[in-house]
Write a protein that holds these residues in place. Structure first.
Motif, short mmCIF file in Angstrom:
data_model
loop_
_atom_site.label_atom_id
_atom_site.label_comp_id
_atom_site.label_asym_id
_atom_site.label_seq_id
_atom_site.Cartn_x
_atom_site.Cartn_y
_atom_site.Cartn_z
N ALA A 1 -14.83 56.32 -50.61
CA ALA A 1 -14.17 56.41 -51.90
C ALA A 1 -12.82 55.72 -51.85
CB ALA A 1 -13.99 57.87 -52.30
N ALA A 2 -12.46 55.02 -52.95
CA ALA A 2 -11.20 54.31 -53.01
C ALA A 2 -10.05 55.29 -53.16
CB ALA A 2 -11.20 53.33 -54.19
N LEU A 3 -8.91 54.98 -52.51
CA LEU A 3 -7.74 55.81 -52.66
C LEU A 3 -7.15 55.68 -54.06
CD1 LEU A 3 -5.94 55.09 -49.27
CD2 LEU A 3 -6.91 57.27 -49.97
N PRO A 4 -6.58 56.74 -54.64
CA PRO A 4 -5.94 56.63 -55.94
C PRO A 4 -4.68 55.77 -55.86
CG PRO A 4 -5.51 58.77 -54.96
CD PRO A 4 -6.52 58.09 -54.08
N ASP A 5 -4.31 55.15 -57.01
CA ASP A 5 -3.08 54.35 -57.05
C ASP A 5 -1.88 55.24 -56.81
OD1 ASP A 5 -4.53 52.09 -57.60
OD2 ASP A 5 -4.38 52.36 -59.79
N VAL A 6 -0.96 54.77 -56.00
CA VAL A 6 0.25 55.51 -55.69
C VAL A 6 1.39 54.99 -56.54
CG1 VAL A 6 1.88 56.14 -53.88
CG2 VAL A 6 -0.55 55.91 -53.34
N VAL A 7 1.98 55.85 -57.38
CA VAL A 7 3.08 55.48 -58.24
C VAL A 7 4.38 55.89 -57.58
CG1 VAL A 7 4.12 55.75 -60.53
CG2 VAL A 7 1.63 55.80 -60.26
N PRO A 8 5.30 54.97 -57.37
CA PRO A 8 6.57 55.32 -56.73
C PRO A 8 7.29 56.43 -57.48
CG PRO A 8 6.34 52.95 -56.90
CD PRO A 8 5.24 53.55 -57.71
N PHE A 9 8.01 57.28 -56.73
CA PHE A 9 8.68 58.42 -57.34
C PHE A 9 9.71 57.97 -58.38
CE2 PHE A 9 12.27 61.44 -57.31
CZ PHE A 9 11.62 62.55 -57.77
N ALA A 10 10.46 56.89 -58.10
CA ALA A 10 11.47 56.42 -59.05
C ALA A 10 10.83 56.04 -60.38
CB ALA A 10 12.21 55.23 -58.46
N GLN A 11 9.65 55.43 -60.31
CA GLN A 11 8.96 55.04 -61.55
C GLN A 11 8.50 56.27 -62.31
OE1 GLN A 11 5.93 52.12 -60.93
NE2 GLN A 11 4.98 52.44 -62.93
N GLN A 12 8.01 57.32 -61.58
CA GLN A 12 7.62 58.56 -62.25
C GLN A 12 8.81 59.24 -62.89
OE1 GLN A 12 5.06 61.17 -59.92
NE2 GLN A 12 4.61 59.47 -58.51
N LEU A 13 9.97 59.21 -62.21
CA LEU A 13 11.18 59.86 -62.74
C LEU A 13 11.66 59.14 -64.00
CD1 LEU A 13 13.29 62.05 -62.32
CD2 LEU A 13 14.60 60.44 -60.91
N ALA A 14 11.58 57.81 -64.00
CA ALA A 14 12.02 57.03 -65.15
C ALA A 14 11.14 57.32 -66.36
CB ALA A 14 12.00 55.54 -64.81
N ALA A 15 9.85 57.55 -66.14
CA ALA A 15 8.95 57.83 -67.25
C ALA A 15 9.25 59.17 -67.89
CB ALA A 15 7.51 57.78 -66.77
N LEU A 16 9.78 60.11 -67.08
CA LEU A 16 10.09 61.44 -67.61
C LEU A 16 11.46 61.52 -68.27
CD1 LEU A 16 8.77 63.62 -64.65
CD2 LEU A 16 7.67 63.25 -66.86
N SER A 17 12.37 60.57 -67.95
CA SER A 17 13.72 60.61 -68.47
C SER A 17 13.71 60.20 -69.96
CB SER A 17 14.62 59.67 -67.69
OG SER A 17 14.65 60.05 -66.33
N PRO A 18 14.59 60.78 -70.83
CA PRO A 18 14.66 60.37 -72.24
C PRO A 18 15.09 58.92 -72.37
CG PRO A 18 16.50 61.82 -71.64
CD PRO A 18 15.56 61.84 -70.49
N SER A 19 14.53 58.27 -73.35
CA SER A 19 14.84 56.83 -73.52
C SER A 19 16.30 56.65 -73.86
CB SER A 19 13.98 56.24 -74.66
OG SER A 19 12.62 56.42 -74.37
N ARG A 20 16.89 55.57 -73.41
CA ARG A 20 18.30 55.28 -73.67
C ARG A 20 18.49 54.97 -75.17
NH1 ARG A 20 20.23 51.42 -68.63
NH2 ARG A 20 19.91 52.96 -66.99
N GLY A 21 19.54 55.49 -75.75
CA GLY A 21 19.86 55.21 -77.15
C GLY A 21 19.11 56.10 -78.11
N ALA A 22 18.31 57.06 -77.63
CA ALA A 22 17.55 57.91 -78.53
C ALA A 22 18.44 58.97 -79.14
CB ALA A 22 16.42 58.56 -77.78
#
Length: 237
Positions: A216-237
């Protein structure tokens, strides 16, 4: 076939010799072996001389030859200081290092109390495993209270049956063709292990990582910094 009993008993009569005789008789009933007894008590002086000067006397030399040529061996020692006797160990110290390789051996011991029965597993079995003998599964210990008891007779019969089976089935094989077969089996196992390791390395170096042994293929690994950025509120909102 030749069956040799090595007895390290010191007293006369000796319970150690008696146990060796019972084991030999039970084994001889199941084989056509000729039984020879080696009494180490009678060889003590020659064993000591051999340890100091390197030359065996005539009786010791005959005993060593008998053990080396035997198709099966029964070894019996009294328990001294929670182990085999010094005389017993000294005899096998002067025996050629390859004399017992592939030879079926039944180990037995006598003692004053059942508390010393583990000497069979902690001292005798490791000694003969080091000498590359084939030690039968059942070892026999006889304490003072065991003589005449039903349990001892059963252990003697079981151990003798195992020794007789090894003597009949492995006679002439372990020191000849069987050793080559063992080597071939080891070589094949090493080759198979090497092939498996090479296959795993090839899988690991492929562009798509694969879980070892599953395909079975390994799942894609998303860097922690990228995951944190996705959770942070967008700038200027």
């Amino acid at each position: 076939m030749r069956l040799v009993v090595v007895s390290a008993g010191l007293s006369v009569p000796s319970s150690t010799r008696l146990l060796g005789d019972r084991l030999a008789a039970a084994t001889a009933e199941r084989t056509d072996a000729e039984v020879q007894v080696v009494e180490l008590r009678d060889l003590a002086v020659e064993i000591a001389h051999h340890l100091t000067n390197g030359f065996p006397g005539p009786r010791l030399s005959s005993a060593l030859d008998a053990v080396t040529a035997a198709d099966g061996l029964i070894v019996v020692t009294p328990v001294f200081s929670a182990s085999y006797s010094g005389l017993f160990k000294s005899f096998f110290d002067v025996l050629d290092r390859d004399a017992l390789a592939g030879k079926p051996v039944l180990v037995a011991a006598t003692g004053g109390t059942a508390r010393h029965s583990l000497v069979l597993e902690h001292a005798l079995r490791p000694l003969f495993a080091y000498l590359r003998a084939i030690v039968v599964p059942t070892a026999v210990y006889a304490a003072s209270e065991d003589w005449g008891a039903e349990g001892l007779a059963g252990r003697v019969e079981r151990a003798a049956g195992e020794l007789a089976g090894l003597m009949g089935g492995l006679r002439g094989d372990l020191r000849g063709g069987a050793s080559e077969s063992v080597s071939e089996s080891v070589s094949e196992s090493v080759s198979e292990s090497a092939s498996e390791s090479e296959s795993e390395l090839t899988s690991a170096s492929s562009s798509e990582p694969v879980l070892r042994g599953t395909g079975a293929a390994l799942p894609d690994v998303v860097p922690f910094a990228q995951q944190l950025a996705a959770l942070s509120p967008s700038r200027g909102a």
